[in-house]
Motif scaffolding. Structure first.
Motif, PDB file in Angstrom:
ATOM      1  N   MET A 192       5.714   1.013 -13.192  1.00 19.57           N
ATOM      2  CA  MET A 192       5.085  -0.050 -12.446  1.00 19.57           C
ATOM      3  C   MET A 192       6.111  -0.647 -11.481  1.00 19.57           C
ATOM      4  O   MET A 192       7.226  -0.946 -11.857  1.00 19.57           O
ATOM      5  N   VAL A 193       5.716  -0.777 -10.247  1.00 22.70           N
ATOM      6  CA  VAL A 193       6.578  -1.369  -9.222  1.00 22.70           C
ATOM      7  C   VAL A 193       6.620  -2.878  -9.447  1.00 22.70           C
ATOM      8  O   VAL A 193       5.585  -3.518  -9.613  1.00 22.70           O
ATOM      9  N   GLN A 194       7.822  -3.438  -9.475  1.00 23.70           N
ATOM     10  CA  GLN A 194       7.989  -4.864  -9.750  1.00 23.70           C
ATOM     11  C   GLN A 194       8.840  -5.515  -8.678  1.00 23.70           C
ATOM     12  O   GLN A 194       9.648  -4.851  -8.014  1.00 23.70           O
ATOM     13  N   LEU A 195       8.695  -6.824  -8.553  1.00 24.68           N
ATOM     14  CA  LEU A 195       9.536  -7.599  -7.659  1.00 24.68           C
ATOM     15  C   LEU A 195      10.939  -7.640  -8.244  1.00 24.68           C
ATOM     16  O   LEU A 195      11.119  -7.895  -9.438  1.00 24.68           O
ATOM     17  N   ALA A 196      11.946  -7.349  -7.435  1.00 25.23           N
ATOM     18  CA  ALA A 196      13.341  -7.347  -7.897  1.00 25.23           C
ATOM     19  C   ALA A 196      13.763  -8.751  -8.318  1.00 25.23           C
ATOM     20  O   ALA A 196      13.186  -9.752  -7.873  1.00 25.23           O
ATOM     21  N   SER A 197      14.766  -8.831  -9.154  1.00 30.86           N
ATOM     22  CA  SER A 197      15.201 -10.125  -9.691  1.00 30.86           C
ATOM     23  C   SER A 197      15.647 -11.102  -8.604  1.00 30.86           C
ATOM     24  O   SER A 197      15.522 -12.304  -8.770  1.00 30.86           O
ATOM     25  N   ASN A 198      16.150 -10.610  -7.475  1.00 34.50           N
ATOM     26  CA  ASN A 198      16.562 -11.508  -6.392  1.00 34.50           C
ATOM     27  C   ASN A 198      15.408 -11.796  -5.421  1.00 34.50           C
ATOM     28  O   ASN A 198      15.584 -12.479  -4.421  1.00 34.50           O
ATOM     29  N   HIS A 225      12.861  -7.638  -2.533  1.00 37.84           N
ATOM     30  CA  HIS A 225      12.226  -6.332  -2.387  1.00 37.84           C
ATOM     31  C   HIS A 225      11.505  -5.965  -3.686  1.00 37.84           C
ATOM     32  O   HIS A 225      11.678  -6.619  -4.703  1.00 37.84           O
ATOM     33  N   PHE A 226      10.690  -4.902  -3.608  1.00 38.02           N
ATOM     34  CA  PHE A 226      10.049  -4.343  -4.796  1.00 38.02           C
ATOM     35  C   PHE A 226      10.845  -3.134  -5.242  1.00 38.02           C
ATOM     36  O   PHE A 226      11.409  -2.405  -4.422  1.00 38.02           O
ATOM     37  N   GLN A 227      10.861  -2.886  -6.549  1.00 40.38           N
ATOM     38  CA  GLN A 227      11.650  -1.803  -7.125  1.00 40.38           C
ATOM     39  C   GLN A 227      10.799  -1.032  -8.123  1.00 40.38           C
ATOM     40  O   GLN A 227      10.155  -1.627  -8.981  1.00 40.38           O
ATOM     41  N   CYS A 228      10.790   0.291  -8.009  1.00 37.80           N
ATOM     42  CA  CYS A 228      10.114   1.138  -8.990  1.00 37.80           C
ATOM     43  C   CYS A 228      11.168   1.621  -9.991  1.00 37.80           C
ATOM     44  O   CYS A 228      12.105   2.332  -9.613  1.00 37.80           O
ATOM     45  N   PRO A 229      11.053   1.231 -11.261  1.00 39.20           N
ATOM     46  CA  PRO A 229      12.069   1.614 -12.246  1.00 39.20           C
ATOM     47  C   PRO A 229      12.047   3.097 -12.621  1.00 39.20           C
ATOM     48  O   PRO A 229      13.042   3.625 -13.103  1.00 39.20           O
ATOM     49  N   HIS A 255      11.512   5.915 -10.561  1.00 45.25           N
ATOM     50  CA  HIS A 255      12.154   6.833  -9.616  1.00 45.25           C
ATOM     51  C   HIS A 255      13.135   6.134  -8.685  1.00 45.25           C
ATOM     52  O   HIS A 255      13.615   6.729  -7.730  1.00 45.25           O
ATOM     53  N   ASN A 256      13.361   4.840  -8.919  1.00 46.59           N
ATOM     54  CA  ASN A 256      14.308   4.045  -8.135  1.00 46.59           C
ATOM     55  C   ASN A 256      13.898   3.923  -6.660  1.00 46.59           C
ATOM     56  O   ASN A 256      14.742   3.817  -5.786  1.00 46.59           O
ATOM     57  N   SER A 257      12.597   3.961  -6.400  1.00 42.14           N
ATOM     58  CA  SER A 257      12.108   3.714  -5.041  1.00 42.14           C
ATOM     59  C   SER A 257      12.189   2.221  -4.765  1.00 42.14           C
ATOM     60  O   SER A 257      11.971   1.405  -5.652  1.00 42.14           O
ATOM     61  N   ARG A 258      12.505   1.880  -3.517  1.00 39.46           N
ATOM     62  CA  ARG A 258      12.590   0.468  -3.119  1.00 39.46           C
ATOM     63  C   ARG A 258      11.694   0.239  -1.916  1.00 39.46           C
ATOM     64  O   ARG A 258      11.580   1.100  -1.046  1.00 39.46           O
ATOM     65  N   PHE A 259      11.074  -0.957  -1.885  1.00 34.14           N
ATOM     66  CA  PHE A 259      10.135  -1.303  -0.826  1.00 34.14           C
ATOM     67  C   PHE A 259      10.392  -2.720  -0.348  1.00 34.14           C
ATOM     68  O   PHE A 259      10.678  -3.609  -1.160  1.00 34.14           O
ATOM     69  N   SER A 265      10.071   7.923  -2.751  1.00 30.56           N
ATOM     70  CA  SER A 265       8.627   7.777  -2.538  1.00 30.56           C
ATOM     71  C   SER A 265       8.226   8.430  -1.217  1.00 30.56           C
ATOM     72  O   SER A 265       8.832   8.167  -0.182  1.00 30.56           O
ATOM     73  N   PRO A 266       7.173   9.256  -1.218  1.00 23.03           N
ATOM     74  CA  PRO A 266       6.752   9.926   0.016  1.00 23.03           C
ATOM     75  C   PRO A 266       5.949   9.041   0.972  1.00 23.03           C
ATOM     76  O   PRO A 266       5.666   9.432   2.090  1.00 23.03           O
ATOM     77  N   ARG A 267       5.555   7.823   0.525  1.00 23.29           N
ATOM     78  CA  ARG A 267       4.811   6.922   1.414  1.00 23.29           C
ATOM     79  C   ARG A 267       5.091   5.468   1.042  1.00 23.29           C
ATOM     80  O   ARG A 267       5.650   5.176  -0.008  1.00 23.29           O
ATOM     81  N   ASP A 268       4.694   4.574   1.943  1.00 27.20           N
ATOM     82  CA  ASP A 268       4.822   3.143   1.690  1.00 27.20           C
ATOM     83  C   ASP A 268       3.920   2.749   0.520  1.00 27.20           C
ATOM     84  O   ASP A 268       3.071   3.526   0.080  1.00 27.20           O
ATOM     85  N   MET A 269       4.081   1.526   0.022  1.00 26.01           N
ATOM     86  CA  MET A 269       3.218   1.035  -1.049  1.00 26.01           C
ATOM     87  C   MET A 269       1.772   0.991  -0.553  1.00 26.01           C
ATOM     88  O   MET A 269       1.520   0.731   0.623  1.00 26.01           O
TER      89      MET A 269
END
Length: 74
Positions: free
Chosen positions: A1-7, A10-14, A16-20, A33-37
């Motif tokens: 599940m993509v979550q909001l990072a602690s700071n 940004h969003f972080q997927c635990p 595959h380590n994708s960042r958004f 990630s092959p595409r945006d959220m």
């Protein structure tokens, strides 16, 4: 599940380590990630006594591919 990072910047997927970015755009050229959220349809409904509810039309898309392909919705 993509979550909001602690700071909260940004969003972080635990998995595959994708960042958004906050707007859902992928961060960095090495992003796995092959595409945006994927965006979901949201509606604010006013209920009785001036209460508001947020309704989200949930749609699940196939992961790991560059094109959005709907898997299920509710």
């Amino acid at each position: 599940m993509v979550q909001l990072a602690s700071n909260h910047d940004h969003f972080q997927c635990p998995c595959h380590n994708s960042r958004f970015e906050i707007n859902g755009k992928r961060i960095g050229p090495q992003n796995p990630s092959p595409r945006d959220m994927d965006r979901l349809e949201v509606e604010i409904r006013e209920e009785e006594e001036e209460e508001e509810e947020v309704w989200v039309r949930f749609e699940r898309f196939k992961s790991g591919i560059s094109q959005k392909q709907l898997v299920s919705q509710s």
